[in-house]
Scaffold this active site. Structure first.
Site, short mmCIF file in Angstrom:
data_model
loop_
_atom_site.label_atom_id
_atom_site.label_comp_id
_atom_site.label_asym_id
_atom_site.label_seq_id
_atom_site.Cartn_x
_atom_site.Cartn_y
_atom_site.Cartn_z
N SER A 109 -2.72 -14.25 -18.07
CA SER A 109 -3.86 -14.28 -17.14
C SER A 109 -3.41 -14.86 -15.81
O SER A 109 -2.46 -14.35 -15.21
CB SER A 109 -5.00 -15.07 -17.79
OG SER A 109 -6.17 -14.98 -17.03
N HIS A 116 -5.11 -10.10 -17.22
CA HIS A 116 -6.47 -10.11 -16.68
C HIS A 116 -6.41 -9.82 -15.18
O HIS A 116 -5.73 -10.52 -14.44
CB HIS A 116 -7.13 -11.48 -16.88
CG HIS A 116 -7.37 -11.81 -18.32
ND1 HIS A 116 -7.44 -13.09 -18.78
CD2 HIS A 116 -7.57 -11.02 -19.40
CE1 HIS A 116 -7.67 -13.08 -20.09
NE2 HIS A 116 -7.75 -11.83 -20.49
N ASP A 153 -8.34 -16.64 -24.04
CA ASP A 153 -8.14 -15.31 -24.60
C ASP A 153 -6.75 -15.26 -25.24
O ASP A 153 -5.82 -15.87 -24.76
CB ASP A 153 -8.25 -14.26 -23.46
CG ASP A 153 -8.37 -12.85 -24.01
OD1 ASP A 153 -8.58 -12.69 -25.24
OD2 ASP A 153 -8.27 -11.90 -23.21
#
Ligand SMILES: C[S@@+](CC[C@H](N)C(=O)[O-])C[C@H]1O[C@@H](n2cnc3c(N)ncnc32)[C@H](O)[C@@H]1O
Lengths: 191, 282
Positions: free
Chosen positions: A14, A41, A134
């Protein structure tokens, strides 16, 4: 001929991801024997610029994943903005516009869990820098199904939360800085 | 006896296969034609929330009790949609396709897999703004009766309107989006003038027949969930329903790569997934 031990690497990353991917994907040789699937992401209106940039910088091939792509060795497939990336049962990629999972689409958990369902112990999961959690559930699933779990050393990560969450969720096989992860991946790919 | 022990992931695949066959035979919904990865994920979700531990356990109830099946059906169908979803697509539609549409006296447009109808309402707004009011009929279809009912009501939760307003503006909208709805408590009621040229009806892309002579067909974020065979069936269906020179619009990550199609369809603007059917087709 015996089948290679590992068949696929999945990577979740991310914030700070561009830098981390440059280092990891950038150090793999063109003839790297495994395919890689990557969820980074990104904002929902990003185009495929990231994939194209990485493709220029890396020896391995990097492309944005398309529906029905057949997974090939030496290629990294990036999840497109706004779509989940999944593995279909036969080594074919699938995309989905299902709602975000834990606020993320693409979601690392979705990729890891679907890949694990197909590749079980032949799968290597890698969680890198990120400011959310995540990937931790997905990494846990990978371990439960007999795969290998690798987490970036939180002290080495631009954002430590995601590696920390992964370490809290499951026992992992390797904790290493980015360069160390590259070495581990090369070693495992030859196993 | 040396009976094999099967890994739980493989066992679950077997159970899901049996369940989907049963569902097809009893309820007529054939989820075996849908991409396995997404379906499995949603089924697992449903199971985790249910009172059952395994799909074998759930199967008896699912096949005997329609209400239990309906809860599963709700869990595995994805109806998320937006007004002016992918604004860049609607901008391209407005700038590149509408000029062609204006050359016809009357337009027939099919929204296949319209979910709760936002795409059709967006189209009505766009066409009205482009001076085509009264010159079109929109056929909005879906397999799912429940979403069609919602679509026909045209009532949206107010909290999505900010996002839809942004989408509208990015898509080249020329008016004020607030003119198209009335806010009532926590709802936005779409204006009746948008509704009057939309026909909502049930249509299953997996089994039902073609629609006649469309100028424009939109099927976005529907075939992405289909296995290749079903996707090909749909593309043939659209091909039969589309007049020469007509337009077919797919989701941003859905394409017509196969030679059979790329010979006969031309992408109007790269990466918009707006395809135009050639005039001279065999
Ligand atoms: C994700 S929504 C897409 C909505 C809209 N087209 C959009 O892009 O925002 C997918 C829709 O396809 C419908 N669908 C799924 N299978 C179908 C089938 N076999 N025939 C017709 N519609 C189907 C679902 O009920 C759902 O409403």
């Amino acid at each position: 001929m015996p089948r290679p031990k590992f068949q696929l690497i999945v990577i979740g990353v991310s914030s700070g991801g561009m830098q981390a991917l440059k280092i990891i994907l950038g150090q793999l040789p063109a003839e790297f024997p495994l395919p890689l699937l990557v969820v980074q992401h990104i904002s929902s209106d990003a185009g495929d610029g990231l994939a194209r940039l990485l493709d220029e910088l890396c020896e391995i091939r990097v492309k944005e994943a398309d529906e029905q792509d057949r997974i090939c060795a030496g290629t990294a497939y990036l999840a497109p903005a706004n779509y989940h990336l999944l593995v279909e049962s036969d080594g074919i990629l699938a995309l989905s516009a299902d709602p975000p999972v834990s606020y993320a689409r693409p979601s690392i958990d979705v990729l890891f869990e679907s890949a694990s369902a197909v590749y079980s112990s032949a799968l290597i999961g890698v969680v890198l820098t990120g400011a959310n959690f995540d990937g931790s559930q997905g990494l846990k699933t990978i371990k439960q199904n007999g795969g290998i779990a690798i987490v970036q050393n939180p002290a080495d990560a631009a954002a430590p939360q995601m590696p920390l969450a992964a370490l809290a969720a499951t026992a992992v096989d390797y904790v290493a800085p980015l360069d160390g992860i590259v070495a581990v991946l090369k070693k495992l790919a030859d196993a | 006896m040396g009976l094999p022990t099967v890994k739980s992931a493989e066992l679950e695949d077997v159970e899901i296969g049996l369940l989907l066959t049963g569902i097809q035979q009893i309820y007529g919904y054939d989820f075996r034609e849908y991409a396995a990865a997404s379906i499995k994920r949603r089924l697992a979700h449903w199971l985790a929330e249910s009172e059952f531990d395994t799909f074998s356990q759930a199967q008896s109830c699912l096949l005997r009790d329609p209400d239990t099946f309906l809860s599963l059906l709700q869990g595995i169908t994805i109806n998320v949609t937006e007004m002016f979803r992918d604004p860049a697509f609607f901008l391209a539609l407005r700038e590149q396709v509408v000029p062609f549409l204006k050359t016809y006296p009357f337009l027939k447009i099919w929204h296949a897999g319209c979910a709760t109808g936002e795409e059709a309402y967006s189209m009505a707004i766009l066409l009205n703004e482009e001076g085509l009011a009264g010159r079109y009929r929109l056929y909005a279809t879906d397999i799912d009766e429940e979403v069609l009912q919602k679509a026909a009501e045209g009532v949206l939760p107010i909290n999505v309107m900010q996002k839809f307003t942004q989408n509208y503006q990015k898509s080249g909208g020329t008016a004020s989006f607030a003119d198209y709805y009335t806010a009532r408590y926590d709802h936005a009621i779409l204006s009746a003038s948008l509704k009057k040229n939309i026909v909502f009806s049930q249509h299953n892309l997996a089994v039902d027949a073609a629609f006649g002579e469309m100028h424009l067909i939109l099927c976005r974020n529907v075939m992405i969930y289909f296995k290749p065979i079903l996707k090909e069936r749909c593309l043939s269906l659209f091909d039969h329903s589309l007049m020469p020179g007509g337009f077919l619009c797919l989701g941003l990550k859905e394409g017509m790569e196969r030679k059979k199609w790329s010979e006969r369809y031309e992408e109007m603007v790269p990466r918009t997934r707006i395809y135009r059917k050639c005039y001279a087709t065999a």
